[in-house]
Design a protein around this motif. Structure first.
Motif, PDB file in Angstrom:
ATOM      1  N   SER A  93      -0.353   0.942   2.298  1.00 37.50           N
ATOM      2  CA  SER A  93       1.039   1.165   1.914  1.00 37.50           C
ATOM      3  C   SER A  93       1.652   2.235   2.803  1.00 37.50           C
ATOM      4  O   SER A  93       0.974   3.181   3.213  1.00 37.50           O
ATOM      5  CB  SER A  93       1.118   1.576   0.446  1.00 37.50           C
ATOM      6  OG  SER A  93       0.374   2.759   0.231  1.00 37.50           O
ATOM      7  N   ALA A  94       2.937   2.073   3.101  1.00 39.01           N
ATOM      8  CA  ALA A  94       3.592   3.015   4.006  1.00 39.01           C
ATOM      9  C   ALA A  94       5.030   3.296   3.584  1.00 39.01           C
ATOM     10  O   ALA A  94       5.833   3.770   4.380  1.00 39.01           O
ATOM     11  CB  ALA A  94       3.557   2.467   5.439  1.00 39.01           C
ATOM     12  N   ALA A  98       3.969  -8.494  11.936  1.00 46.19           N
ATOM     13  CA  ALA A  98       3.105  -8.638  13.117  1.00 46.19           C
ATOM     14  C   ALA A  98       2.444 -10.013  13.177  1.00 46.19           C
ATOM     15  O   ALA A  98       2.026 -10.462  14.245  1.00 46.19           O
ATOM     16  CB  ALA A  98       2.042  -7.545  13.117  1.00 46.19           C
ATOM     17  N   GLU A  99       2.372 -10.689  12.030  1.00 48.38           N
ATOM     18  CA  GLU A  99       1.741 -12.016  12.030  1.00 48.38           C
ATOM     19  C   GLU A  99       2.655 -13.110  12.561  1.00 48.38           C
ATOM     20  O   GLU A  99       2.198 -14.186  12.918  1.00 48.38           O
ATOM     21  CB  GLU A  99       1.247 -12.354  10.616  1.00 48.38           C
ATOM     22  CG  GLU A  99       0.036 -11.503  10.259  1.00 48.38           C
ATOM     23  CD  GLU A  99      -0.362 -11.620   8.803  1.00 48.38           C
ATOM     24  OE1 GLU A  99       0.011 -12.608   8.152  1.00 48.38           O
ATOM     25  OE2 GLU A  99      -1.045 -10.699   8.324  1.00 48.38           O
ATOM     26  N   THR A 124       1.757   7.125  -0.338  1.00 52.39           N
ATOM     27  CA  THR A 124       1.496   6.119   0.699  1.00 52.39           C
ATOM     28  C   THR A 124       0.055   6.244   1.196  1.00 52.39           C
ATOM     29  O   THR A 124      -0.660   7.171   0.828  1.00 52.39           O
ATOM     30  CB  THR A 124       2.457   6.279   1.896  1.00 52.39           C
ATOM     31  OG1 THR A 124       2.301   7.588   2.423  1.00 52.39           O
ATOM     32  CG2 THR A 124       3.908   6.065   1.488  1.00 52.39           C
ATOM     33  N   GLY A 125      -0.346   5.286   2.019  1.00 50.30           N
ATOM     34  CA  GLY A 125      -1.678   5.338   2.625  1.00 50.30           C
ATOM     35  C   GLY A 125      -2.747   4.659   1.788  1.00 50.30           C
ATOM     36  O   GLY A 125      -3.928   4.686   2.142  1.00 50.30           O
ATOM     37  N   THR A 179       4.446  -1.421   4.837  1.00 49.24           N
ATOM     38  CA  THR A 179       3.001  -1.538   5.086  1.00 49.24           C
ATOM     39  C   THR A 179       2.713  -1.211   6.545  1.00 49.24           C
ATOM     40  O   THR A 179       3.592  -1.323   7.390  1.00 49.24           O
ATOM     41  CB  THR A 179       2.450  -2.963   4.835  1.00 49.24           C
ATOM     42  OG1 THR A 179       2.941  -3.833   5.888  1.00 49.24           O
ATOM     43  CG2 THR A 179       2.857  -3.523   3.486  1.00 49.24           C
ATOM     44  N   ARG A 180       1.486  -0.817   6.796  1.00 46.23           N
ATOM     45  CA  ARG A 180       1.045  -0.711   8.192  1.00 46.23           C
ATOM     46  C   ARG A 180      -0.446  -1.012   8.251  1.00 46.23           C
ATOM     47  O   ARG A 180      -1.145  -0.976   7.232  1.00 46.23           O
ATOM     48  CB  ARG A 180       1.356   0.668   8.784  1.00 46.23           C
ATOM     49  CG  ARG A 180       0.615   1.788   8.149  1.00 46.23           C
ATOM     50  CD  ARG A 180       0.974   3.122   8.748  1.00 46.23           C
ATOM     51  NE  ARG A 180       0.438   4.166   7.904  1.00 46.23           N
ATOM     52  CZ  ARG A 180      -0.826   4.549   7.920  1.00 46.23           C
ATOM     53  NH1 ARG A 180      -1.688   4.023   8.780  1.00 46.23           N
ATOM     54  NH2 ARG A 180      -1.254   5.488   7.088  1.00 46.23           N
ATOM     55  N   ARG A 181      -0.880  -1.354   9.443  1.00 45.60           N
ATOM     56  CA  ARG A 181      -2.284  -1.635   9.654  1.00 45.60           C
ATOM     57  C   ARG A 181      -3.031  -0.335   9.893  1.00 45.60           C
ATOM     58  O   ARG A 181      -2.549   0.551  10.598  1.00 45.60           O
ATOM     59  CB  ARG A 181      -2.437  -2.554  10.862  1.00 45.60           C
ATOM     60  CG  ARG A 181      -3.285  -3.699  10.538  1.00 45.60           C
ATOM     61  CD  ARG A 181      -3.387  -4.806  11.479  1.00 45.60           C
ATOM     62  NE  ARG A 181      -3.324  -6.041  10.704  1.00 45.60           N
ATOM     63  CZ  ARG A 181      -4.240  -6.419   9.815  1.00 45.60           C
ATOM     64  NH1 ARG A 181      -5.320  -5.685   9.598  1.00 45.60           N
ATOM     65  NH2 ARG A 181      -4.088  -7.531   9.147  1.00 45.60           N
ATOM     66  N   ASP A 182      -4.215  -0.212   9.289  1.00 46.67           N
ATOM     67  CA  ASP A 182      -5.056   0.956   9.530  1.00 46.67           C
ATOM     68  C   ASP A 182      -6.448   0.391   9.789  1.00 46.67           C
ATOM     69  O   ASP A 182      -7.180   0.088   8.853  1.00 46.67           O
ATOM     70  CB  ASP A 182      -5.028   1.862   8.295  1.00 46.67           C
ATOM     71  CG  ASP A 182      -5.799   3.150   8.525  1.00 46.67           C
ATOM     72  OD1 ASP A 182      -6.259   3.371   9.677  1.00 46.67           O
ATOM     73  OD2 ASP A 182      -5.968   3.922   7.562  1.00 46.67           O
ATOM     74  N   GLY A 183      -6.776   0.168  11.057  1.00 46.27           N
ATOM     75  CA  GLY A 183      -8.013  -0.543  11.404  1.00 46.27           C
ATOM     76  C   GLY A 183      -7.927  -1.960  10.879  1.00 46.27           C
ATOM     77  O   GLY A 183      -6.964  -2.666  11.142  1.00 46.27           O
TER      78      GLY A 183
END
Ligand code: AMP
Ligand code: GLY
Length: 417
Positions: A369-370, A38-39, A335-336, A360-364
């Motif tokens: 980790s995903a 995403a970056e 994960t998480g 990976t994912r964004r959480d806020g």
């Protein structure tokens, strides 16, 4: 050039990073992507296995080139759907991706093309399995015929474990054990011309000292100081070109990335497996060293123009990548969990070391980790020792509860160049 990359791993992050550095790329999109991608690219939600959805997204975005990263969408025919929509695509058709999708098919192509590989039997019943195991003896090599994310192969001295793995698969390939070091050699092809990249070595086992179960890959380095300088030329002549020619002869030309997993045995080079896409984590180190702009190379494959491409340019640097994996990988991963320290790497270690995201994912505000393989921490240096030191220094800054990584990636070659 507007480029859409399909996939979500560290390989796709490496591809997107290189594409983002190519001045010919005016817009970069990725679907589904991850927190790191995403970056550098705009993310889109899509089911990567749905050819119709992917080609509709590519059309909507006005993409000039679609790059399909992972094997599952390729085997599912996603590249065919995009090509049918009139958009150039980097990646083979579903038919051609069977080189990876079926180990038995790959063996058949290699036999027809005279490509050196392990002798093997394809088995579907316990009797056939027992006979094949007996014929080859230990160590036993048992491969699930279908796609298994690098985890479908069991190599063991225990005949019961070998038979048990075979029993858990519908169809297996049982083959002779190949000794000697392994090399991953990638080649970009348009179905006719074959352009080899620089070789890399992957670390497939989960634990230090090549112990533990097979994984998708826990680390990699390039170049290979111990390899014969003529290796690439030899593999081009004896493996890559004959395979591409045989696929074309069958009416299912292979274009995209042909990945040869090789064993350098005492009796010469043998193919362990083919993959139909860039390898992960080897891509991270190969692209770290490629100086030729990536979009032009991939487009030349997609549009059948590789014969006109200038020779590839490579940096003299060495590159090392270390995979940070979740607790319990390659089993069902936890994960998480939040990941911290990424900013420190960016502040202290860039540009020589950088973090490529896998699961990976964004959480806020947090990155969590995903997936099983979470990060691929990559570094370059004047030699493998320096690259390795930089990669591990960056790994040391990252905190992910319960995570694991190998501490011996490129250790044996660290003194060499
Ligand atoms: P593959 O998915 O076919 O690459 O197999 C995964 C890993 O299993 C390889 O990287 C090797 O380490 C090992 N392996 C596969 N086939 C053989 C073989 N015939 N002899 C020795 N090791 C093998
Ligand atoms: N690194 C092994 C693979 O990509 O299959």
């Amino acid at each position: 050039m507007k480029v859409l990359v399909i996939g979500t791993g560290a390989r796709e992050h490496a591809l997107c990073r290189s594409l983002s550095l190519d001045p010919a790329v005016t817009a970069l999109h990725c679907a589904p992507g991850n927190a790191g991608i995403a970056e550098v690219a705009e993310l889109h939600k899509v089911d990567a296995l749905d050819g119709k959805a992917v080609s509709e997204l590519a059309t909507e975005l006005g993409a000039d080139l679609v790059v399909v990263g992972p094997e599952a969408p390729l085997v599912a025919g996603v590249a065919d759907a995009v090509r049918a929509a009139g958009i150039p695509v980097f990646g083979p058709s579903g038919e051609a991706a069977r080189l990876e999708g079926s180990k038995a098919f790959a063996k058949d192509v290699m036999a027809a093309a005279g490509v050196p590989t392990a002798r093997s039997y394809v088995c579907t019943t316990p009797e056939e399995v027992a006979e094949a195991l007996d014929a080859f003896g230990a160590p036993y090599v048992v491969k699930d015929d279908g796609l298994a994310a690098g985890k479908g192969v069991v190599v063991t001295d225990d005949v019961e474990a070998a038979a048990a793995h075979a029993a858990a698969c519908e169809r297996v390939v049982i083959e002779e054990f190949l000794d000697g070091p392994e090399v991953s050699l990638f080649a970009v092809t348009d179905g006719e011309t074959v352009v080899p990249l620089q070789p890399a070595q992957d670390f497939k086992r989960a634990l230090d000292g090549d112990e533990g179960p097979n994984t998708g890959g826990m680390g990699a380095y390039s170049p290979l100081p111990w390899a014969d300088p003529k290796l690439v030329e030899e593999v081009l002549e004896t493996v890559l070109q004959p395979t591409v020619d045989e696929m074309r002869r069958r009416g299912t030309p292979f274009s995209g990335l042909l990945y040869a997993g090789l064993a350098i045995t005492s009796r010469g080079v043998r193919v362990i497996e083919f993959n139909a896409r860039f390898g992960d984590p080897e891509t991270q180190v190969v692209l770290a060293r490629l100086q030729t702009p990536l979009a032009g190379l991939l487009m030349a494959s997609a549009s059948g123009n590789l014969a006109h491409l200038e020779p590839l340019r490579w940096s003299d640097d060495a590159a090392v990548t270390v995979v940070v994996a979740s607790h319990n990988y390659p089993g069902t991963p936890r994960t998480g969990d939040p990941i911290t320290g990424l900013d420190e790497v960016a502040a202290e270690d860039a540009p020589h070391a950088y973090v490529l995201h896998a699961g990976t994912r964004r959480d806020g505000d947090a990155v969590v980790s995903a997936g099983g393989r979470v990060l691929s921490v990559t570094a370059t240096g004047d030699d493998l020792g320096q690259a390795r030191e930089r990669a591990y220094r960056a790994v040391g800054r990252i905190r992910l509860d319960g995570s694991q990584h190998r501490t011996d990636i490129a250790e044996k070659v660290a003194g060499a160049r």
